[in-house]
Design an enzyme around this catalytic site. Structure first.
Site, short mmCIF file in Angstrom:
data_model
loop_
_atom_site.label_atom_id
_atom_site.label_comp_id
_atom_site.label_asym_id
_atom_site.label_seq_id
_atom_site.Cartn_x
_atom_site.Cartn_y
_atom_site.Cartn_z
N ALA A 169 64.74 -35.16 18.71
CA ALA A 169 64.80 -35.21 20.17
C ALA A 169 66.18 -35.65 20.60
CB ALA A 169 63.75 -36.18 20.72
N CYS A 170 66.69 -35.05 21.69
CA CYS A 170 67.94 -35.49 22.30
C CYS A 170 67.73 -35.57 23.81
CB CYS A 170 69.10 -34.56 21.94
SG CYS A 170 69.05 -32.94 22.72
N PRO A 171 68.61 -36.22 24.56
CA PRO A 171 68.36 -36.45 25.97
C PRO A 171 68.10 -35.21 26.79
CG PRO A 171 70.16 -37.83 25.23
CD PRO A 171 69.82 -36.90 24.09
N GLY A 173 67.44 -32.20 25.36
CA GLY A 173 66.45 -31.39 24.64
C GLY A 173 66.78 -29.93 24.62
N THR A 177 68.40 -30.84 19.56
CA THR A 177 67.02 -31.03 19.12
C THR A 177 66.63 -30.00 18.07
OG1 THR A 177 66.41 -31.93 21.28
CG2 THR A 177 64.62 -31.11 19.90
#
Length: 614
Positions: A169-171, A173, A177
């Site tokens: 997950a990344c901020p 997305g 990700t």
């Protein structure tokens, strides 16, 4: 020969849907495989798959850019990809589907009654998590081509030696990700392990892990820059790292996860203690809040821009459409800071942090503390709630009152009083000073800020520095300060655009693969996905990164110098079509062109021609 079925679908259901279907049919036929394709088009479903065809299929290909019903494929190996990838990289996708079918048959052979086995296809089902329509083009082009031979082969043993599960997950997305998911998949397979990766992207969780898969896993990997709940992994070996490390050091991450000692108590009731501290703790919590805040900013900014289409003061007439649009936009912006604070607190304290976080965010709004007040309220609510949760001990028969009564009451009371009497006024003063400073910027000062923000957007292409500049621009939108966001977005678009142009005007400096990937990088650049430049920066960082930073700094400086404003935090050139979303439009386009040309020129100067390049 393998029996395959496929589903193709894109948002418009016009070109890509049918081009992908035709490409898959053609390549499957050339390779001697049987393929049936269902296409979701603008006029509905064409050639729907029959139940008997699905039942007999060895594997399923989902070349979709939108959500489709996957329930009918639960017992089949899945290859997920986008329509664009299915058109460009068809042979690899067909080969991967056949490899999955072969591996699925081998792992199913030991079962005593394979025909009636109701279990899913094991951890391999859906391990190849493919990005969505914009996430899986240029950033993954290089890894995918390198993946075409080795990763899809089965390990030396006839069956996998173990299983892993992972969450990425990344901020935002978008790109990181899914790129991290693919990197972990390749690394696990290289060690002979089957793996299932859950991606928590911009459209929610995909490839969601089941309790059975988690229970059977030898270890759990969480590669995330936002909060990921660990409760369901209780009793498992758990490795937590950043999404960047999972992407760039996937082999080492898998090795470390497998080397972890077994938990002392595998009881499901035992709390999970991560083996490693969460990476970049405070920063990670902040990015979680920003990622949940973005939809409110996008909706609010664009609706306000649309209200101005009818005239700059048209909204002042009660009962009119402009007034309604502005009211909706204002409502979205009013939720921006509470959402930031609430989900920032959620990242720290999990669900108990939501209520005090939202309350603190609302108080920040009322006190005119802006996004700085929201950040302060979020951190305060998160750490206060987590402390109370860990310190308060109640009798077993009253423990159920803690999350629904004790924690919300005490944490909201403490956060509310501190925001009202201690924190709110100083932060509001600081926010007011920052807003006045930015509104008063002109000339050299504005250009210098643009240079700084622009360089930050390009220096690590989606990494911490990039996201810090982005969060700064987004946060200021709630204070009606729109110039930094404009500089941030135009600077984030120029790296992939400049590289794409360089692959055309200076072909001798790029490999054939890089030149082909340049087309996809251009699309990502237009959509404000800076990650499209990652493959190029990774191959030649000493030349590509300075070139990107130079071009982005130029773009940011031109945008700030002309006082360009942007009301939406994402969208790239597609936002330019919305009236008043960007003002003034001409100079903003000039900033984009200037940054792109500067990046291209720097690449031509810094990169050397490749030996034997045509």
């Amino acid at each position: 020969m393998a029996k395959l079925v496929a589903v193709t679908a894109c948002p418009t259901g016009i070109a890509h849907t049918f081009m992908a279907a035709e490409a898959l049919r053609r390549v499957a036929d050339l390779k001697g495989h049987e393929l049936s394709v269902e296409s979701h088009g603008a006029e509905g479903v064409r050639t729907p798959l029959d139940e008997s065809v699905v039942a007999q299929a060895d594997a399923v290909i989902l070349a979709t850019d939108i959500t489709v019903d996957e329930s009918r494929f639960l017992d089949k190996p899945l290859v997920r990809t986008s329509t664009a990838a299915a058109i460009r990289d068809t042979e690899r996708i067909i080969d991967e589907a056949v490899a999955r079918a072969t591996l699925h048959r081998k792992t199913s052979e030991p079962a005593t009654a394979p025909v009636t086995d109701t279990h899913r296809a094991g951890p391999e089902s859906g391990t190849s998590r493919r990005p969505g329509p914009t996430e899986g083009l240029a950033p993954t082009e290089a890894p995918r081509r390198a993946d075409a031979t080795a990763p899809t082969r089965t390990p030396p043993s006839s069956t996998p030696t173990g299983t892993l599960v992972a969450v990425t997950a990344c901020p935002t997305g978008i790109a990181h990700t899914f790129m991290a998911a693919e990197a972990l998949t390749r690394a696990a397979r290289a060690r002979g392990y089957a793996i299932r990766v859950e991606t928590q992207g911009s459209v929610g969780a995909k490839n969601t892990l089941t309790s059975e898969e988690i229970a059977q896993a030898d270890a759990v990997i969480i590669g995330a820059d936002t909060h990921v709940s660990t409760e369901r992994f209780a009793g498992k070996r758990l490795l937590q790292t950043s999404v960047g490390e999972a992407l760039k050091q996937a082999d080492r991450v898998v090795e470390q996860a497998l080397a972890l000692p077994a938990p002392a108590s595998p009881s499901p009731a035992a709390p999970v203690t991560p083996t490693r501290a969460e990476p970049a703790g405070v920063y990670k919590h902040l990015l979680t809040g920003v990622s949940f805040m973005l939809p409110f900013v996008v909706a609010g900014g664009l609706l306000l821009a649309l209200s101005f289409v009818f005239g700059i003061d048209a909204y002042k007439e009660p009962g009119t459409l402009p007034a309604a649009l502005k009211g909706i936009g204002d409502a979205a912006f009013a939720l921006m800071v509470p959402a930031l604070a609430g989900y920032l607190a959620y990242s720290i304290a999990d669900r108990p942090g939501l209520a005090p976080g939202f309350i603190g965010g609302m108080l920040a709004n009322q006190l005119n503390a802006g996004f700085l007040g929201g950040i302060a309220a979020g951190f305060l609510a998160g750490y206060v709630t987590r402390t109370l949760r860990d310190r308060i001990r109640l009798p077993a028969n009253l423990e159920g009152l803690k999350p629904v009564l004790v924690l919300p009451l005490l944490s909201a009371l403490i956060v509310g009083l501190l925001m009202t009497y201690v924190i709110g006024a100083p932060v509001a003063g600081l926010m007011g000073a920052l807003t006045r400073f930015l509104h008063g910027l002109s000339g050299t000062n504005a250009v210098f800020l643009g240079l700084l923000l622009g360089a930050m957007m390009a220096v690590d292409t989606g990494g911490p520095i990039n996201k810090a500049a982005y969060a700064f621009g987004v946060g200021l939108l709630g204070s009606n300060t729109f110039t930094p966001m404009a500089a941030v977005m135009v600077a984030g678009m120029t790296p992939p655009l400049g590289i794409a142009l360089a692959t055309v005007v200076s072909k001798r400096r790029f490999t054939l693969q890089e030149r082909e990937a340049g087309k996809a990088a251009a699309v990502l650049g237009l959509a404000f996905i800076t990650e499209g430049a990652i493959p190029y920066a990774a191959r030649d960082p000493l030349r590509v990164i300075p070139a990107m930073a130079f071009g982005s700094a130029i773009a940011g400086a031109v945008s700030m110098g002309f006082g360009c404003t942007l009301r939406a935090p994402h969208g790239g050139v597609f936002v330019l079509a919305i009236p008043n979303a960007v003002q003034p439009l001409g100079p903003y386009v000039l900033a984009l062109v200037a940054g792109t040309l500067a990046t291209t020129l720097a690449l031509v100067v810094l990169k050397r021609p490749l030996p034997g390049a045509g």
